[in-house]
Design an enzyme around this catalytic site. Sequence first.
Site, mmCIF file in Angstrom:
data_model
loop_
_atom_site.group_PDB
_atom_site.id
_atom_site.type_symbol
_atom_site.label_atom_id
_atom_site.label_comp_id
_atom_site.label_asym_id
_atom_site.label_seq_id
_atom_site.Cartn_x
_atom_site.Cartn_y
_atom_site.Cartn_z
ATOM 1 N N ASN A 1 2.428 -0.449 -8.083
ATOM 2 C CA ASN A 1 1.208 -0.788 -6.789
ATOM 3 C C ASN A 1 -0.279 -1.089 -6.897
ATOM 4 O OD1 ASN A 1 0.337 -0.431 -3.967
ATOM 5 N ND2 ASN A 1 0.906 -2.430 -4.013
ATOM 6 N N GLY A 2 -0.976 -1.426 -6.664
ATOM 7 C CA GLY A 2 -2.189 -1.164 -6.929
ATOM 8 C C GLY A 2 -3.116 -2.426 -7.852
ATOM 9 N N GLN B 1 8.671 0.114 7.929
ATOM 10 C CA GLN B 1 7.795 1.059 7.895
ATOM 11 C C GLN B 1 7.883 2.098 8.173
ATOM 12 O OE1 GLN B 1 3.999 1.984 6.302
ATOM 13 N NE2 GLN B 1 4.976 1.860 4.114
ATOM 14 N N PRO C 1 3.414 -3.049 2.277
ATOM 15 C CA PRO C 1 3.055 -2.743 3.651
ATOM 16 C C PRO C 1 1.358 -2.876 4.000
ATOM 17 C CG PRO C 1 4.128 -1.190 2.756
ATOM 18 C CD PRO C 1 3.809 -1.891 1.523
ATOM 19 N N GLY D 1 -0.674 -6.178 -2.354
ATOM 20 C CA GLY D 1 -1.425 -6.076 -1.254
ATOM 21 C C GLY D 1 -2.307 -6.556 -1.074
ATOM 22 N N ARG D 2 -3.978 -6.823 -0.985
ATOM 23 C CA ARG D 2 -4.906 -6.410 -0.791
ATOM 24 C C ARG D 2 -5.366 -8.630 -1.140
ATOM 25 N NH1 ARG D 2 -8.799 -2.197 -1.806
ATOM 26 N NH2 ARG D 2 -6.641 -1.681 -3.449
ATOM 27 N N CYS E 1 -0.553 7.062 3.039
ATOM 28 C CA CYS E 1 -2.061 6.739 4.026
ATOM 29 C C CYS E 1 -2.459 7.665 3.193
ATOM 30 C CB CYS E 1 -1.878 5.912 5.058
ATOM 31 S SG CYS E 1 -2.650 5.642 5.932
ATOM 32 N N LYS F 1 7.793 5.244 -0.256
ATOM 33 C CA LYS F 1 6.220 4.645 -0.893
ATOM 34 C C LYS F 1 6.202 5.665 -0.848
ATOM 35 C CE LYS F 1 2.836 0.452 -0.502
ATOM 36 N NZ LYS F 1 1.439 1.921 0.196
HETATM 37 C C1 LIG Z 1 -5.381 -3.531 5.144
HETATM 38 C C2 LIG Z 1 -5.405 -1.650 4.481
HETATM 39 C C3 LIG Z 1 -4.005 -1.623 5.095
HETATM 40 C C4 LIG Z 1 -2.780 -0.585 4.560
HETATM 41 N N1 LIG Z 1 -1.670 0.091 5.468
HETATM 42 C C5 LIG Z 1 -0.589 0.456 4.863
HETATM 43 C C6 LIG Z 1 0.310 0.370 5.302
HETATM 44 O O1 LIG Z 1 0.629 0.278 6.605
HETATM 45 N N2 LIG Z 1 1.666 1.320 4.795
HETATM 46 C C7 LIG Z 1 1.355 1.392 3.426
HETATM 47 O O2 LIG Z 1 2.515 1.905 3.021
HETATM 48 N N3 LIG Z 1 0.027 1.494 3.040
HETATM 49 C C8 LIG Z 1 -0.809 0.527 3.455
HETATM 50 N N4 LIG Z 1 -1.671 0.097 3.117
HETATM 51 C C9 LIG Z 1 -1.885 -0.173 1.464
HETATM 52 C C10 LIG Z 1 -1.133 -0.761 0.602
HETATM 53 O O3 LIG Z 1 0.642 -1.329 0.880
HETATM 54 C C11 LIG Z 1 -1.364 -0.881 -0.840
HETATM 55 O O4 LIG Z 1 -0.590 0.115 -1.346
HETATM 56 C C12 LIG Z 1 -2.565 -1.090 -1.224
HETATM 57 O O5 LIG Z 1 -3.806 -1.826 -1.024
HETATM 58 C C13 LIG Z 1 -3.137 -1.249 -2.955
HETATM 59 O O6 LIG Z 1 -2.892 -2.215 -3.177
HETATM 60 P P1 LIG Z 1 -3.075 -3.162 -3.315
HETATM 61 O O7 LIG Z 1 -4.161 -3.266 -4.325
HETATM 62 O O8 LIG Z 1 -2.376 -4.618 -3.788
HETATM 63 O O9 LIG Z 1 -3.998 -3.638 -2.179
HETATM 64 C C14 LIG Z 1 -3.184 -0.364 3.064
HETATM 65 C C15 LIG Z 1 -4.155 -1.463 2.691
HETATM 66 C C16 LIG Z 1 -5.154 -1.546 2.864
HETATM 67 C C17 LIG Z 1 -5.683 -2.135 2.311
#
Ligand SMILES: Cc1cc2nc3c(=O)[nH]c(=O)nc-3n(C[C@H](O)[C@H](O)[C@H](O)COP(=O)(O)O)c2cc1C
Length: 340
Positions: free
Chosen positions: A200-201, A69, A11, A224-225, A100, A139
């Site tokens: 995740n991450g 979510q 998300p 995610g990103r 968050c 999460k």
């Molecule tokens: C722009 C942005 C918005 C995010 N919004 C949410 C969110 O609404 N809910 C959530 O659980 N995590 C949110 N996250 C966290 C991501 O779900 C994820 O846990 C985090 O980016 C690490 O994963 P990644 O390295 O694959 O990006 C957000 C991350 C980013 C970068």
Amino acid sequence: MTETRRFVLAPMDGMTRASFRLVCFEYGAEGATTEMIQSLALGRAKRRLSDTFAETMVRLPGEGNLAAQLIGSVPAMMGASARKLTDMGRFDAIDINMGCPARKVVGSGNGSALLKDPDRALAVMRAVRENTDLPVRLKLRLGWDPEHITAPELARAAGELGFESVTVHGRTRTQMYSGDVDIDGIRRVVAATSIPVYANGGVTRARDALSFLAATGAAGVSIGRAALKRPWIFDDIRRLEAGEPVTERDAGERVRVLERLAALACGLRPEPVAIAEMRKFSAWLLNGLTGSADILKALNTVVTLDNYRALMDTYLNTLIRENDTQIHPELAGEESLDTV
Ligand SMILES: Cc1cc2nc3c(=O)[nH]c(=O)nc-3n(C[C@H](O)[C@H](O)[C@H](O)COP(=O)(O)O)c2cc1C
């Protein structure tokens, strides 16, 4: 129950709306989660159903397994919101946000603030569980800081409450979005619970996703990103697993994805708003192509889907004419230097 979804879209607030989710599903994402929905906003849904909110709540035909979510820390409000989301009849699960790290969010006790208040976290989990017959997911991050690692205990509780799965971002709140992802920390969460855990991450490429899965012993990986810059990462993973070659996508495919995303978003939101939001996706997907900086500049004055398409088509035709449709790593920003 065996978890069959392995590689899912994480998300992301402002990003994982219906249009972007569908593009990821089309590339093989096995699940997705809406951006976070505030329990408070949902309680007042009639007044707060802005365009943005509406696109979050929409489910497009073709979307696969989708969780909504919720974020909040007042159990009664979270329970009522879970019921409302359930009554909409369009989601496959409800996911609770305990990750968050934003100052504003944790300042009001929400998101990762719950990691240092396990009693309240449990009350929220129970309230959601009791107010929906949909599967519930959690999460979270590993903990608030290295001295307060609460994810294993909360994941165990999630299993005992009959939750469907847990996704753990392998960082603490104090790490925000950078610093090393703690593989052993994720392994401890996997060991603490009997339900599927998604790691995740920090995944940037398809091969990271596979090694992350193996190293953590998780049931799946949440991305995610990396998906923002490479929504085809899910297809790259499939190719890698099938032993097929994985290569950088060329300009033709990138423009096709952008035009698809723009058309989907324009179908759900006012065109100028949707097109304005295409700037960031355009910057990410065109990064490393010759002349993309000029195109991004030109995009600043575009407000309609027709003009967006015309600009992109002209650009692509120029690249094709000049036989220059491949990514140039030396032109790309640092992050997109990673190859798949
Ligand atoms: C722009 C942005 C918005 C995010 N919004 C949410 C969110 O609404 N809910 C959530 O659980 N995590 C949110 N996250 C966290 C991501 O779900 C994820 O846990 C985090 O980016 C690490 O994963 P990644 O390295 O694959 O990006 C957000 C991350 C980013 C970068």
